[in-house]
Design a protein around this motif. Structure first.
Motif, mmCIF file in Angstrom:
data_model
loop_
_atom_site.group_PDB
_atom_site.id
_atom_site.type_symbol
_atom_site.label_atom_id
_atom_site.label_comp_id
_atom_site.label_asym_id
_atom_site.label_seq_id
_atom_site.Cartn_x
_atom_site.Cartn_y
_atom_site.Cartn_z
ATOM 1 N N MET A 70 11.609 54.523 30.726
ATOM 2 C CA MET A 70 10.582 55.251 31.445
ATOM 3 C C MET A 70 9.397 54.287 31.532
ATOM 4 O O MET A 70 8.977 53.738 30.516
ATOM 5 N N GLU A 104 -6.041 59.303 25.873
ATOM 6 C CA GLU A 104 -5.148 58.551 24.990
ATOM 7 C C GLU A 104 -3.982 57.940 25.765
ATOM 8 O O GLU A 104 -3.196 57.179 25.207
ATOM 9 N N TRP A 105 -3.834 58.311 27.014
ATOM 10 C CA TRP A 105 -2.642 57.897 27.777
ATOM 11 C C TRP A 105 -3.018 57.828 29.265
ATOM 12 O O TRP A 105 -2.685 58.711 30.053
ATOM 13 N N LEU A 109 1.611 57.638 37.024
ATOM 14 C CA LEU A 109 2.870 57.613 37.764
ATOM 15 C C LEU A 109 4.000 57.223 36.809
ATOM 16 O O LEU A 109 3.895 56.215 36.113
ATOM 17 N N TYR A 110 5.024 58.059 36.769
ATOM 18 C CA TYR A 110 6.142 57.858 35.854
ATOM 19 C C TYR A 110 7.398 57.561 36.671
ATOM 20 O O TYR A 110 7.698 58.297 37.610
ATOM 21 N N MET A 112 11.726 56.203 36.276
ATOM 22 C CA MET A 112 12.819 56.029 35.336
ATOM 23 C C MET A 112 13.814 55.040 35.919
ATOM 24 O O MET A 112 14.133 55.096 37.109
ATOM 25 N N GLN A 140 3.092 50.886 30.740
ATOM 26 C CA GLN A 140 3.782 50.900 29.453
ATOM 27 C C GLN A 140 5.268 51.065 29.742
ATOM 28 O O GLN A 140 5.653 51.801 30.652
ATOM 29 N N LEU A 142 8.848 52.247 28.143
ATOM 30 C CA LEU A 142 9.388 52.997 27.007
ATOM 31 C C LEU A 142 10.907 53.151 27.147
ATOM 32 O O LEU A 142 11.393 53.992 27.904
ATOM 33 N N PHE A 143 11.642 52.327 26.417
ATOM 34 C CA PHE A 143 13.104 52.481 26.406
ATOM 35 C C PHE A 143 13.476 53.646 25.497
ATOM 36 O O PHE A 143 12.865 53.829 24.436
ATOM 37 N N SER A 144 14.471 54.430 25.907
ATOM 38 C CA SER A 144 14.884 55.526 25.029
ATOM 39 C C SER A 144 15.823 54.969 23.974
ATOM 40 O O SER A 144 16.623 54.069 24.227
#
Lengths: 158, 154
Positions: A70, A104-105, A109-110, A112, A140, A142-144
């Motif tokens: 993500m 904090e974030w 836009l997200y 996958m 950022q 973020l691998f699951s």
């Protein structure tokens, strides 16, 4: 508007159709609808845009797609639609969402990427950055690493 | 990589959407592919047993019924299994993933209304002892095509 039976039906089909000759009849039996009524209601729910897709929901990890990243981006509000459409032109981008920024974030836009391994996903991400001109954009990755739960939603009406 | 039959590969790639809305959908798929209904049922049962498919079902767009949100927490590594189990107890949670990041636990909740969603998140914060960040959907950008699976063995 949808009624209580529709909500029950959506929960059933989100959970999954049985693999048998007459799956819609089996589902109907559980919630007190005939087979033809189930088919009629699902057709209607689809027309209303309540169903995004109906079909096989694959488990990417078992099928060799072991890496899933993500990536969250900080995009100027006015550019979001354009950037999202550019991202979706790439076949390896499977989802794309706008979400609110938080102190904090600060990302809005997200997207996958599902890929066979991390190396491939990183190469695809590099291509995404080039194609969509995102070199200067804060992000950022973020691998699951573990899936604790994956199932259809349960819908209720009051 | 698992050994899949040609029929299974076809099913996986061509039926992620537009599943037939007919009394005998598997028989209709079989007809399209030139095989028997039992061939299709067997192929799908095997895919299910081997955990290649999650289910044959519907994806419902978020916020059509009820209220949903993506949520995230930062949890120390040695606590993550406890917290994940606490979160999974709630039927309102349908996805829950660990991700490699300081913000490491990501889950999706859906509830019948905002107040109920709020209560569940507050309970999770109290039980786990960690704050929850909320990222409700503002806009989903749709893709028309199914995800194409490359099922060759490389």
């Amino acid at each position: 508007m949808i009624d209580h039976k529709d909500a029950l039906l959506l929960t059933q089909i989100a959970k999954g159709l049985p693999i048998c000759s007459h799956p819609y009849a089996v589902i109907g039996e559980r919630i007190g609808l005939s087979e033809s009524e189930v088919i009629k209601r699902i057709t209607h729910l689809q027309k209303m845009g309540m169903i995004k897709r109906l079909g096989i929901i694959v488990k990417h990890a078992t099928l060799g797609y072991r890496a899933n990243a993500m990536i969250v981006w900080r995009i100027p509000e006015a550019d979001i639609d354009f950037v999202a459409q550019e991202m979706l032109k790439l076949s390896f981008v499977t989802l794309c969402y706008q979400r609110p920024m938080r102190p904090e974030w600060p990302y809005n836009l997200y997207c996958m990427i599902h890929g066979k391994n991390k190396t491939k996903v990183n190469a695809q991400l590099a291509q995404l950055i080039e194609d969509c001109n995102l070199r200067e954009v804060e992000k950022q990755i973020l691998f699951s690493s573990r899936c604790f739960k994956q199932r259809g939603a349960v819908y209720t009406t009051t | 990589m698992l050994k899949l039959s040609d029929l299974q590969k076809k099913l996986l790639n061509d039926f992620q959407r537009n599943f037939p809305l007919t009394p005998k959908p598997y028989a209709d798929i079989a007809k399209q592919l030139g095989v028997s209904e039992n061939d299709v049922l067997d192929a799908l049962n095997e895919l299910d047993e081997k955990h290649c498919i999650s289910r044959i079902g519907a994806i419902i767009p978020p916020n059509q019924i009820g209220v949903s949100t993506l949520a995230a927490m930062s949890v120390p590594e040695n606590e993550i299994e406890r917290v994940a189990a606490q979160i999974n107890q709630y039927t309102e949670v349908n996805h829950n993933y660990e991700r490699e990041h300081e913000v490491n636990l990501w889950f999706v909740l859906i509830a019948q209304n905002a107040a109920h969603l709020d209560n569940v998140i507050t309970s999770i914060e109290t039980e786990s002892g960690y704050p929850v960040l909320r990222f409700p959907l503002i806009k989903e950008f749709f893709i028309d095509l199914s995800f194409h699976l490359d099922l060759t063995n490389d």
